[in-house]
Design a protein around this motif. Structure first.
Motif, PDB file in Angstrom:
ATOM      1  N   GLY A  70     -23.606 -90.234   9.277  1.00  0.00           N
ATOM      2  CA  GLY A  70     -24.686 -90.907   8.567  1.00  0.00           C
ATOM      3  C   GLY A  70     -24.284 -92.286   8.098  1.00  0.00           C
ATOM      4  O   GLY A  70     -24.197 -93.218   8.901  1.00  0.00           O
ATOM      5  N   SER A  71     -23.966 -92.421   6.819  1.00  0.00           N
ATOM      6  CA  SER A  71     -23.767 -93.758   6.250  1.00  0.00           C
ATOM      7  C   SER A  71     -22.681 -94.549   6.976  1.00  0.00           C
ATOM      8  O   SER A  71     -22.848 -95.757   7.193  1.00  0.00           O
ATOM      9  CB  SER A  71     -23.476 -93.669   4.752  1.00  0.00           C
ATOM     10  OG  SER A  71     -22.306 -92.932   4.536  1.00  0.00           O
ATOM     11  N   LYS A 116     -30.676 -92.928   9.098  1.00  0.00           N
ATOM     12  CA  LYS A 116     -31.528 -92.560   7.951  1.00  0.00           C
ATOM     13  C   LYS A 116     -32.495 -93.707   7.612  1.00  0.00           C
ATOM     14  O   LYS A 116     -33.076 -94.302   8.509  1.00  0.00           O
ATOM     15  CB  LYS A 116     -30.648 -92.165   6.757  1.00  0.00           C
ATOM     16  CG  LYS A 116     -29.623 -91.089   7.134  1.00  0.00           C
ATOM     17  CD  LYS A 116     -28.953 -90.453   5.951  1.00  0.00           C
ATOM     18  CE  LYS A 116     -27.935 -89.421   6.439  1.00  0.00           C
ATOM     19  NZ  LYS A 116     -27.394 -88.610   5.360  1.00  0.00           N
ATOM     20  N   GLU A 151     -24.307 -78.993   9.106  1.00  0.00           N
ATOM     21  CA  GLU A 151     -24.164 -80.013   8.068  1.00  0.00           C
ATOM     22  C   GLU A 151     -24.246 -79.361   6.690  1.00  0.00           C
ATOM     23  O   GLU A 151     -25.357 -79.211   6.149  1.00  0.00           O
ATOM     24  CB  GLU A 151     -25.280 -81.049   8.203  1.00  0.00           C
ATOM     25  CG  GLU A 151     -25.268 -81.798   9.512  1.00  0.00           C
ATOM     26  CD  GLU A 151     -25.861 -83.187   9.359  1.00  0.00           C
ATOM     27  OE1 GLU A 151     -25.125 -84.139   9.607  1.00  0.00           O
ATOM     28  OE2 GLU A 151     -27.024 -83.307   8.965  1.00  0.00           O
ATOM     29  N   HIS A 204     -33.176 -81.489   9.231  1.00  0.00           N
ATOM     30  CA  HIS A 204     -32.108 -82.140   8.460  1.00  0.00           C
ATOM     31  C   HIS A 204     -32.278 -81.778   6.981  1.00  0.00           C
ATOM     32  O   HIS A 204     -33.404 -81.673   6.487  1.00  0.00           O
ATOM     33  CB  HIS A 204     -32.166 -83.659   8.653  1.00  0.00           C
ATOM     34  CG  HIS A 204     -30.979 -84.356   8.074  1.00  0.00           C
ATOM     35  ND1 HIS A 204     -30.867 -84.629   6.728  1.00  0.00           N
ATOM     36  CD2 HIS A 204     -29.838 -84.807   8.648  1.00  0.00           C
ATOM     37  CE1 HIS A 204     -29.702 -85.232   6.514  1.00  0.00           C
ATOM     38  NE2 HIS A 204     -29.064 -85.344   7.656  1.00  0.00           N
ATOM     39  N   ILE A 263     -22.779 -83.809   2.683  1.00  0.00           N
ATOM     40  CA  ILE A 263     -23.543 -84.976   3.144  1.00  0.00           C
ATOM     41  C   ILE A 263     -23.560 -86.063   2.071  1.00  0.00           C
ATOM     42  O   ILE A 263     -23.978 -85.819   0.937  1.00  0.00           O
ATOM     43  CB  ILE A 263     -24.988 -84.578   3.521  1.00  0.00           C
ATOM     44  CG1 ILE A 263     -24.971 -83.620   4.710  1.00  0.00           C
ATOM     45  CG2 ILE A 263     -25.822 -85.812   3.831  1.00  0.00           C
ATOM     46  CD1 ILE A 263     -26.334 -83.102   5.118  1.00  0.00           C
ATOM     47  N   GLY A 264     -23.088 -87.242   2.440  1.00  0.00           N
ATOM     48  CA  GLY A 264     -23.115 -88.397   1.536  1.00  0.00           C
ATOM     49  C   GLY A 264     -22.263 -88.237   0.296  1.00  0.00           C
ATOM     50  O   GLY A 264     -22.357 -89.037  -0.633  1.00  0.00           O
ATOM     51  N   SER A 274     -20.137 -86.644   5.648  1.00  0.00           N
ATOM     52  CA  SER A 274     -19.023 -87.511   5.232  1.00  0.00           C
ATOM     53  C   SER A 274     -17.977 -87.706   6.331  1.00  0.00           C
ATOM     54  O   SER A 274     -16.772 -87.714   6.071  1.00  0.00           O
ATOM     55  CB  SER A 274     -18.359 -86.971   3.951  1.00  0.00           C
ATOM     56  OG  SER A 274     -19.284 -86.953   2.886  1.00  0.00           O
TER      57      SER A 274
HETATM   58  P1  PGA Z   1     -23.213 -88.743   5.908  1.00  0.00           P
HETATM   59  O1  PGA Z   1     -24.564 -88.064   6.475  1.00  0.00           O
HETATM   60  O2  PGA Z   1     -22.325 -89.035   7.076  1.00  0.00           O
HETATM   61  O3  PGA Z   1     -23.699 -89.985   5.203  1.00  0.00           O
HETATM   62  O4  PGA Z   1     -22.587 -87.744   4.976  1.00  0.00           O
HETATM   63  C1  PGA Z   1     -24.541 -87.172   7.546  1.00  0.00           C
HETATM   64  C2  PGA Z   1     -25.939 -86.694   7.870  1.00  0.00           C
HETATM   65  O5  PGA Z   1     -26.716 -86.449   6.939  1.00  0.00           O
HETATM   66  O6  PGA Z   1     -26.320 -86.576   9.042  1.00  0.00           O
END
Ligand code: PGA
Length: 246
Positions: free
Chosen positions: A226-227, A9, A163, A92, A168-169, A205
């Motif tokens: 992601g993170s 990201k 996703e 995304h 997400i996040g 996540s």
């Molecule tokens: P995340 O992001 O692992 O930080 O939840 C995943 C993504 O958006 O691809």
């Protein structure tokens, strides 16, 4: 074969990306894992320098649908291909919800990737309100049909990332059994409606604690992290968890 994709990201600067990529280049990948990093556009070359000659491939986080021309601030699929990208994320949820990208834009970008020789990773997912209103299948079907209808995909193979936006996040991942059901359903839809053979990744996540639970599932062909993927120690822990479960 399973995919391990790291979406950095806008978390890391070019210097930080170079340093993280250098660490990743030193990791040995578990057998049967195909791995790629999706760095920030400005950090792409630094990451590519470090990962060249390793098992890691590279992908673009976002491409423009036009190959070249007067598009201030844009970077085309062709330009990423030239810089060494193999994949590109398309659609995304952060592009859709923060930058207002439509399903039509996702379709055009997917075609642009194919035209440029990049493998598009088509991201789909229902929002929190879709989930509450029991509209998951409706949303996913709409997103899939808008992208894949009229697409010129000679290989007959598609790469999709499921996703859920709420996962997400958020630290609230979709349960592996549930994500597995959705992955199986996506494969069936793309096969029945478009004659495509799809590989489906799960994203949202993903952590060292839960990654193996996704990769051991039948219909899930990989993860998009992601993170957690921005920290080399946590990438090492995720790869170790995969290795341990295999
Ligand atoms: P995340 O992001 O692992 O930080 O939840 C995943 C993504 O958006 O691809």
């Amino acid at each position: 074969m399973k995919y391990f994709f790291a979406n950095w990201k806008m978390y890391l600067t070019a210097a930080e990306s170079r340093s993280a990529a250098r660490s990743l280049a030193g990791f040995s990948l578990p057998e049967g894992i195909r791995a790629a990093v999706f760095p920030n556009t400005l950090a792409f070359s630094a990451a590519a320098d470090e990962l060249g000659g390793s098992y890691w491939q590279l992908g673009a986080q976002n491409v423009d649908s036009t190959p070249q021309g007067a598009y201030t601030g844009a970077t085309s699929a062709l330009m990423f291909k030239e810089a060494g990208a193999v994949y590109a994320l398309v659609g995304h949820s952060e592009r859709r919800h923060i930058f207002g990208e439509t399903d039509e834009a996702a379709h055009n970008k997917t075609q642009a990737c194919l035209d440029a020789g990049l493998i598009p990773v088509v991201c789909v997912g229902e929002s929190e309100s879709d989930r509450k209103e029991d509209k998951r299948q409706y949303r996913l079907k709409k997103q899939l049909f808008q992208v894949f209808t009229g697409l010129n995909l000679p290989s007959g193979a598609a790469l999709v990332a499921y996703e859920p936006v709420w996962a997400i996040g958020s630290g609230e991942p979709c349960a592996p059994a549930d994500a597995d059901d959705v992955a199986g359903w996506i494969k069936l839809e793309l096969s029945q409606s478009f004659g495509l053979t799809a590989a489906v990744l799960y994203g949202g996540s993903v952590t060292p604690d839960n990654v193996a639970g996704y990769l051991e599932r039948e219909a899930i062909d990989g993860v998009l992290s992601g993170s957690a993927s921005t920290r080399p120690d946590s990438v090492a822990a995720m790869l170790a968890a995969v290795e341990g479960s295999g």
